[in-house]
Write an enzyme that holds these catalytic residues in place. Structure first.
Site, PDB file in Angstrom:
ATOM      1  CG  ASN A   7      63.792 -22.635  24.916  1.00 44.46           C
ATOM      2  OD1 ASN A   7      64.330 -22.611  23.809  1.00 44.46           O
ATOM      3  ND2 ASN A   7      63.692 -23.734  25.626  1.00 44.46           N
ATOM      4  NE  ARG A  97      67.788 -24.515  25.282  1.00 46.00           N
ATOM      5  CZ  ARG A  97      67.380 -25.455  24.470  1.00 46.00           C
ATOM      6  NH1 ARG A  97      66.335 -25.272  23.704  1.00 46.00           N
ATOM      7  NH2 ARG A  97      68.021 -26.588  24.409  1.00 46.00           N
ATOM      8  CG  HIS A 185      69.964 -31.942  27.701  1.00 49.78           C
ATOM      9  ND1 HIS A 185      70.046 -33.254  27.323  1.00 49.78           N
ATOM     10  CD2 HIS A 185      68.903 -31.430  27.036  1.00 49.78           C
ATOM     11  CE1 HIS A 185      69.082 -33.532  26.463  1.00 49.78           C
ATOM     12  NE2 HIS A 185      68.369 -32.430  26.269  1.00 49.78           N
ATOM     13  NE  ARG A 247      68.282 -35.166  18.526  1.00 46.09           N
ATOM     14  CZ  ARG A 247      68.135 -34.426  19.620  1.00 46.09           C
ATOM     15  NH1 ARG A 247      68.650 -34.823  20.766  1.00 46.09           N
ATOM     16  NH2 ARG A 247      67.494 -33.279  19.568  1.00 46.09           N
ATOM     17  CD  GLU A 391      66.401 -27.631  30.530  1.00 45.14           C
ATOM     18  OE1 GLU A 391      65.403 -28.359  30.353  1.00 45.14           O
ATOM     19  OE2 GLU A 391      67.268 -27.465  29.676  1.00 45.14           O
TER      20      GLU A 391
END
Ligand code: ADP
Length: 409
Positions: A7, A97, A185, A247, A391
């Site tokens: 990743n 990823r 996600h 965010r 993940e």
């Protein structure tokens, strides 16, 4: 089969070496042999490494590019004292990823030149994320002559119908520039929703209605019917939806124009405002970290309290909206650092949703921290579960299936 999962961010490479095959994946017995991260690539980098049954290791040293980072990772994986491989040739495949797969990539895929071109075509949609993902792939391809697979954050959400992914903007923007909701996600939502279906004994049931809440530094929520994403809170970019660490999530788009005018901001300043200085940090002025905010709230910090309240209120609003989207609910799943650990956040975001069939058991909730556990009451029609996400394991499983010639899930 041994799958190296990579990743790659702009200055980091996260990795996991996973031992998996079809039978152990079905039984949930596949596992990571080693994992770690290289941070601050481009300068004095920090490499953290942890192999099964061994003490974690930390090294620092100059690492100027991703290829050297991957080389160092392979060095550790094969090092006599801490390694888990005798030779790097024991690695059977690499799973990458990839953040954005646009509308083209609806499942994970074997990477060839055509696919690579397709991922490059999506750079416009994810200018910060796809380039380092691609860089990591190119580095790994030079070092490991095996099959490489791309697993996208967006592909799980490609099943959304047009009414969920279209914005109320001129249609030409969708046609010309791909302006639509993509969602992110996806590997996490897919992993925990699949696990939820397994727990309920309803894998493959087209009527199963699950809402998954991925609450980490970035946060998103997905409505899933019969294992397929039908709506999700993140949009064209990961800025939309829930309140996050830094965010804002949902805001009136007019605010951006207004604030850019009154504060005389350029595009990069506005970008930093929305991505780095908003959310929990922006409201509280204290931290982007939920643990720190809950602590500050308990000490009477008013803006920490209101930041946490906005977080829970927004989440509750989305859960209720998605119960509407799914026309009922069988299970809500909490995952990610906050979802797995923050007991009061789970409690506050489902409080009052009993009328929708969601009744929390407070004792069960208080006992569920970083473990798979049911937290709903026995008489709750809709179940509420905590399911730790993984993940990397999903990326490894997809990679194993694809290089074995099995159809992608
Ligand atoms: P990322 O999205 O970077 O993978 P994580 O999934 O690790 O992040 O989630 C990080 C968030 O989880 C932080 O806000 C952190 O404070 C929160 N978190 C972790 N442990 C706890 C805890 N025990 N209580 C409350 N929040 C926690």
């Amino acid at each position: 089969m041994k799958v190296l999962v990579l990743n790659c961010g702009s200055s980091s490479v996260k990795f996991q070496l996973v031992e998996t095959d079809e039978a152990s994946a079905v039984a949930g017995r596949d596992r990571a042999l080693a994992k770690g991260i290289v941070e601050n690539i481009g300068g004095l980098a920090i490499l953290r490494y942890e192999a099964e049954g061994q003490k974690p290791l930390k090294e620092t040293g100059e690492i100027l590019e991703h290829k050297i980072a991957v080389e160092r990772i392979l060095g550790l994986l094969t090092r006599e004292d801490v390694g888990v491989l005798r030779d790097r040739r024991e690695i059977d495949a690499v799973g990458h990823r990839m953040v954005h797969g646009g509308e083209r990539f609806k499942t994970s895929v074997l990477i060839d030149d055509d696919v690579l071109g397709g991922i490059e075509d999506c750079i416009d949609l994810a200018p910060l994320h796809n380039p380092p993902n691609i860089k990591g792939y190119r580095a790994a391809r030079e070092l490991l002559q095996v099959l490489h697979v791309a697993v996208f954050d967006t592909s799980f959400h490609q099943t959304m119908p047009a009414e969920a992914y279209l914005y109320g903007l001129p249609y030409v923007l969708y046609q010309r520039h791909g302006v639509r909701r993509y969602g992110f996600h996806g590997t996490s939502h897919r992993f925990v929703s699949r696990r939820m279906a397994e727990i309920l004994g309803r894998v493959g049931d087209p009527t199963l209605r699950v809402i998954t809440c991925h609450l980490g530094n970035g946060c998103s929520i997905t409505a899933i019917r019969g294992g397929h994403s039908v709506d999700t809170s993140m949009g064209l970019t990961p800025l939309e939806g829930l309140l996050m660490g830094t965010r804002a999530g949902d805001i009136d788009a007019g605010i951006v124009l207004h604030v850019m005018t009154v504060e005389e901001l350029g595009i990069s300043e506005a970008n930093a405002l929305l991505n780095k200085h908003s959310g929990l940090l922006g409201i509280s002025g204290v931290s982007n970290d939920m643990r720190a905010l809950l602590q500050a709230e308990s000490e009477g910090h008013e803006r920490a309290r209101v930041a946490v309240e906005v977080f829970c209120y927004r989440l509750k609003k989305y859960i209720a909206a998605y119960v509407g989207v799914l026309e009922g609910i069988d299970a809500v799943v909490f995952t990610g650092g906050i979802g797995e650990n923050a007991i009061p956040i789970r409690a506050r975001s489902v409080a009052g949703l009993e009328t929708m069939g969601l009744r929390l058991d407070h004792e069960r909730n208080a006992a569920a921290r970083a473990i798979e556990a049911e937290v709903s009451a026995d008489d709750s029609p809709g179940k509420i579960w905590v399911i730790p996400t993984n993940e990397e394991l999903l990326i490894a499983r997809d990679t194993m299936r694809i290089v074995s010639g099995l159809p992608p899930e």
